[in-house]
Every structure is written in C-alpha cells, then in structure tokens.
Design a protein around this motif. Structure first.
Motif, PDB file in Angstrom:
ATOM      1  N   ILE A  26       5.523 -16.921 -59.194  1.00 37.30           N
ATOM      2  CA  ILE A  26       4.518 -16.738 -58.143  1.00 37.30           C
ATOM      3  C   ILE A  26       5.049 -17.230 -56.797  1.00 37.30           C
ATOM      4  O   ILE A  26       4.893 -16.573 -55.754  1.00 37.30           O
ATOM      5  N   VAL A  27       5.697 -18.392 -56.797  1.00 32.18           N
ATOM      6  CA  VAL A  27       6.272 -18.912 -55.550  1.00 32.18           C
ATOM      7  C   VAL A  27       7.354 -17.972 -55.026  1.00 32.18           C
ATOM      8  O   VAL A  27       7.413 -17.651 -53.824  1.00 32.18           O
ATOM      9  N   ILE A  37      -0.876 -26.124 -55.088  1.00 32.94           N
ATOM     10  CA  ILE A  37      -1.933 -25.124 -55.313  1.00 32.94           C
ATOM     11  C   ILE A  37      -1.687 -24.320 -56.596  1.00 32.94           C
ATOM     12  O   ILE A  37      -2.570 -24.206 -57.448  1.00 32.94           O
ATOM     13  N   VAL A  38      -0.492 -23.758 -56.721  1.00 31.34           N
ATOM     14  CA  VAL A  38      -0.226 -22.853 -57.850  1.00 31.34           C
ATOM     15  C   VAL A  38      -0.225 -23.618 -59.174  1.00 31.34           C
ATOM     16  O   VAL A  38      -0.873 -23.198 -60.144  1.00 31.34           O
ATOM     17  N   VAL A  39       0.496 -24.742 -59.230  1.00 29.89           N
ATOM     18  CA  VAL A  39       0.586 -25.493 -60.485  1.00 29.89           C
ATOM     19  C   VAL A  39      -0.782 -26.015 -60.938  1.00 29.89           C
ATOM     20  O   VAL A  39      -1.149 -25.849 -62.118  1.00 29.89           O
ATOM     21  N   PRO A  40      -1.595 -26.664 -60.079  1.00 37.17           N
ATOM     22  CA  PRO A  40      -2.938 -27.078 -60.533  1.00 37.17           C
ATOM     23  C   PRO A  40      -3.818 -25.916 -60.966  1.00 37.17           C
ATOM     24  O   PRO A  40      -4.590 -26.052 -61.924  1.00 37.17           O
ATOM     25  N   PHE A  41      -3.687 -24.768 -60.268  1.00 38.04           N
ATOM     26  CA  PHE A  41      -4.490 -23.602 -60.668  1.00 38.04           C
ATOM     27  C   PHE A  41      -4.097 -23.117 -62.058  1.00 38.04           C
ATOM     28  O   PHE A  41      -4.962 -22.859 -62.912  1.00 38.04           O
ATOM     29  N   LEU A  42      -2.798 -23.002 -62.307  1.00 37.13           N
ATOM     30  CA  LEU A  42      -2.344 -22.554 -63.631  1.00 37.13           C
ATOM     31  C   LEU A  42      -2.719 -23.574 -64.707  1.00 37.13           C
ATOM     32  O   LEU A  42      -3.050 -23.205 -65.840  1.00 37.13           O
ATOM     33  N   ARG A  43      -2.664 -24.858 -64.348  1.00 38.32           N
ATOM     34  CA  ARG A  43      -3.015 -25.902 -65.318  1.00 38.32           C
ATOM     35  C   ARG A  43      -4.485 -25.842 -65.698  1.00 38.32           C
ATOM     36  O   ARG A  43      -4.873 -26.125 -66.840  1.00 38.32           O
ATOM     37  N   PHE A  77       7.421 -23.734 -49.359  1.00 38.59           N
ATOM     38  CA  PHE A  77       6.935 -22.923 -50.471  1.00 38.59           C
ATOM     39  C   PHE A  77       6.838 -23.767 -51.745  1.00 38.59           C
ATOM     40  O   PHE A  77       5.906 -23.624 -52.537  1.00 38.59           O
ATOM     41  N   GLY A  78       7.823 -24.640 -51.948  1.00 37.44           N
ATOM     42  CA  GLY A  78       7.781 -25.501 -53.123  1.00 37.44           C
ATOM     43  C   GLY A  78       6.592 -26.442 -53.115  1.00 37.44           C
ATOM     44  O   GLY A  78       5.929 -26.643 -54.143  1.00 37.44           O
ATOM     45  N   PHE A  79       6.294 -27.034 -51.949  1.00 37.15           N
ATOM     46  CA  PHE A  79       5.137 -27.926 -51.844  1.00 37.15           C
ATOM     47  C   PHE A  79       3.831 -27.168 -52.073  1.00 37.15           C
ATOM     48  O   PHE A  79       2.917 -27.667 -52.745  1.00 37.15           O
ATOM     49  N   VAL A  80       3.726 -25.984 -51.497  1.00 33.81           N
ATOM     50  CA  VAL A  80       2.518 -25.179 -51.704  1.00 33.81           C
ATOM     51  C   VAL A  80       2.360 -24.820 -53.181  1.00 33.81           C
ATOM     52  O   VAL A  80       1.255 -24.898 -53.752  1.00 33.81           O
ATOM     53  N   GLY A  81       3.465 -24.453 -53.799  1.00 33.60           N
ATOM     54  CA  GLY A  81       3.396 -24.149 -55.227  1.00 33.60           C
ATOM     55  C   GLY A  81       3.015 -25.351 -56.056  1.00 33.60           C
ATOM     56  O   GLY A  81       2.225 -25.242 -57.004  1.00 33.60           O
ATOM     57  N   LEU A  82       3.568 -26.508 -55.686  1.00 35.32           N
ATOM     58  CA  LEU A  82       3.274 -27.726 -56.439  1.00 35.32           C
ATOM     59  C   LEU A  82       1.832 -28.198 -56.217  1.00 35.32           C
ATOM     60  O   LEU A  82       1.229 -28.824 -57.106  1.00 35.32           O
ATOM     61  N   GLN A 130      13.015 -25.091 -58.273  1.00 35.84           N
ATOM     62  CA  GLN A 130      13.274 -26.387 -58.910  1.00 35.84           C
ATOM     63  C   GLN A 130      12.049 -27.298 -58.880  1.00 35.84           C
ATOM     64  O   GLN A 130      11.825 -28.079 -59.800  1.00 35.84           O
ATOM     65  N   MET A 131      11.214 -27.171 -57.841  1.00 30.36           N
ATOM     66  CA  MET A 131      10.047 -28.044 -57.703  1.00 30.36           C
ATOM     67  C   MET A 131       8.902 -27.674 -58.633  1.00 30.36           C
ATOM     68  O   MET A 131       8.034 -28.498 -58.908  1.00 30.36           O
ATOM     69  N   VAL A 132       8.870 -26.425 -59.136  1.00 25.43           N
ATOM     70  CA  VAL A 132       7.705 -25.993 -59.915  1.00 25.43           C
ATOM     71  C   VAL A 132       8.039 -25.506 -61.311  1.00 25.43           C
ATOM     72  O   VAL A 132       7.128 -25.196 -62.079  1.00 25.43           O
ATOM     73  N   ILE A 133       9.313 -25.432 -61.668  1.00 18.77           N
ATOM     74  CA  ILE A 133       9.643 -24.827 -62.961  1.00 18.77           C
ATOM     75  C   ILE A 133       9.787 -25.859 -64.068  1.00 18.77           C
ATOM     76  O   ILE A 133       9.774 -25.520 -65.258  1.00 18.77           O
ATOM     77  N   GLY A 134       9.952 -27.125 -63.758  1.00 23.16           N
ATOM     78  CA  GLY A 134      10.013 -28.155 -64.781  1.00 23.16           C
ATOM     79  C   GLY A 134      11.405 -28.618 -65.152  1.00 23.16           C
ATOM     80  O   GLY A 134      11.587 -29.711 -65.647  1.00 23.16           O
TER      81      GLY A 134
END
Length: 314
Positions: free
Chosen positions: A175-176, A154-160, A147-152, A246-250
């Motif tokens: 979201i994750v 797909i989700v993070v680039p989309f939000l960016r 889930f962390g890899f998917v968030g990192l 931890q992988m997507v929150i900064g």
C-alpha cells in the motif's frame, strides 16, 4: 552625385563579408563547446555506470568464486543465518518479498494512475491539469521516510484493526509503495493519452460510439503499450525502494503465509545488515550478491520497457 554614391556602395560590399565572418565565428565556437561538453558528460555517465556494474559484480560474484557459496543455494535457499554455526545464505524469502510487494503495489497503483490519466486527458482536461495533475506530481517529491511514517501511523493500525496480525507485512508495504509509484504511472499514462493521434476519436464519434465506448475500446487499447511502460517503470522503482518498505514490512527473514505477516525484501536486508559486516567477509559479499540481484532485475525492467516502446512505435 552619382560619382559620390559609387564609392559608398563599393565600401559596403567590402565591409559585408567581414561582418558575416564575425557573426559566423562565435556560432562555430559555441557548437564546438556544446559538442565537447556533451561528449564529456556522456563519457562521465558511461564510465560511472560501468564502474558501478563492475564494483557490484566483483563483490557480488566473490560470494560464489571465493567463498564457495552456490548460486542455486543463494537463489533457492529458505534460511538466512550468516552468523550461525553453519552459515546459511538463502535469499529466496527476500526475493519473494521484493517481487510480492512490487507486484501488489503495481496492481493497486495501475488502475488508479490510468483512471486519473483518463480523467485528466479525456473527461475533464481543464480541471485535471489545474488541480489533479499538480497534486499527483507532488507525491513524487515527498521523501521516502515520510511515506514510511504515514504507513506506520495510518496503514499499519488500520490493517491491524481490520485483519488478523500486527498490521505489518507485505500488504502494508504494498500500500505504501503504491502511493510512491502512483506519480510515475500517472505521468507516463497522461503523456501517452495526450499524444494520441488526432482523428481517431473524431472517427469513433462519427461512427456513433459514445465517449466511454471510445475510451475503453479505442483510446486504451491504442495506448496500452505506453500504459504498460508506466506500470513497469513503477514496478522498477518499487523493487528498489528500501526505507519506506523497511519501516512497515517487519523485516522477518522468512516467506510469509499471508499478506499480513512480517516479511523482508532485498533492499531492507541490505540496509539493515551492511553496516554490521566486515568488508571482504562472506556475509558482506553475500549482501553484495543481493545487490547484484537488484541490479540484474533493474536491467530486466529496462529491457522490458525498451521492448514495449519498440512495440508501441510500430
């Protein structure tokens, strides 16, 4: 001939009690073995839980008793700097990050899970049980790092690309987490809707209500405590999740001003700092204090679930 049959009947009456005795004795042994095994398992569980609570509490309370850190300073402090000239142990940014990500994840996942449960039980139960329910249950078996890899990825680039900022932050973590808690909410909601008393829907249809009127005016209000139980359990899991968040929150130790700024949670700071501290130091004890806060919040979630279940049984 009659004189020859009487001894046979007499012998059978003498043999029958021995046969019953042989059948009853193994059942008594099985019952005792089951009771002893179950009792041992319960003792092991109780001792394990008590040991965990004692271990976390003894280390977590050492921050206040031995090291002199105030409880109010830990809960309301805004700055976390254990290695500074004047060490500061303010955990409010981590508490805020944990509550905000868990609450936002529940807000996202609750409508999705409840609607999926309504679809599987009230609208198309055949297709839902064959296709949708197994797919949702598969989400529960996916490891957190995936889930962390998917968030990192797909989700993070989309939000960016859509919102200002780097994409990492509370929104990405929520979201994750919403997809991680979706199976919990959906499963409990499905069980609650499936166990609805027979006759309620038929009575509603008999009074002239449509299917949608029956669902949102009768089915959902009747099962609302059970649906809220699933939401609270989902929040409990989101509150204790560490790796994926931890992988997507900064992992920035401050309270963010928007959902798209870096933040940190109680679990992320514990996993990042615990390996870099000395056992028994103030920094190490402060991390155990954060773990004690997590444990206390878990108990609060359990009490809320018990309260909702008791209210549902009335």
């Amino acid at each position: 001939m009659e004189q020859m049959e009487q001894p046979a009947a007499h012998d059978q009456s003498r043999i029958q009690p021995r046969t019953n005795h042989k059948l009853v004795k193994p059942h008594i042994m099985e019952e005792w073995v089951g009771k002893v095994f179950t009792t041992l398992c319960i003792i092991v569980l109780v001792v394990t839980i008590a040991a965990i609570v004692y271990f976390v509490s003894s280390h977590g309370l050492a921050t206040f008793i031995t090291d002199g850190v105030s409880l109010g300073g830990l809960l309301s402090g805004l700055k976390w700097d254990p290695e500074g000239e004047i060490p500061l142990y303010g955990a409010l940014p981590f508490i805020f990050g944990s509550f905000s990500t868990s609450l936002l994840a529940a807000i996202i996942a609750a409508p999705l899970g409840c609607c999926a449960a309504v679809f599987m039980t009230q609208i198309m139960p055949g297709l839902g049980k064959r296709v949708l329910q197994p797919v949702i249950e598969l989400l529960a078996g996916i490891p957190s790092v995936v889930f962390g890899f998917v968030g990192l990825s797909i989700v993070v680039p989309f939000l960016r690309s859509v919102f200002p900022g780097q994409g990492i932050g509370i929104a990405a973590g929520a979201i994750v987490l919403s997809f991680m808690i979706l199976p919990t909410i959906t499963t409990i909601a499905t069980d609650a809707l499936s166990n609805l008393q027979r006759g309620l829907k038929e009575g509603s249809f008999a009074l002239g209500a449509t299917r949608w009127q029956t669902i949102y005016r009768l089915v959902i209000p009747t099962t609302l405590p059970s649906l809220l139980t699933g939401v609270v359990l989902g929040m409990s899991r989101a509150f204790g999740e560490a790796l994926a968040v931890q992988m997507v929150i900064g992992n920035a130790p401050h309270i963010p001003h928007s959902l798209f700024e870096s933040a940190s949670t109680l679990t992320s700071v514990i996993t990042l700092d615990m390996g870099n501290t000395v056992t028994g130091s103030t920094h190490n004890n402060a991390l155990w204090s954060l773990a004690l806060i997590l444990l206390a919040m878990t108990f609060v979630f359990v009490f809320i679930v018990r309260f909702l279940e008791r209210r549902n049984n009335r």
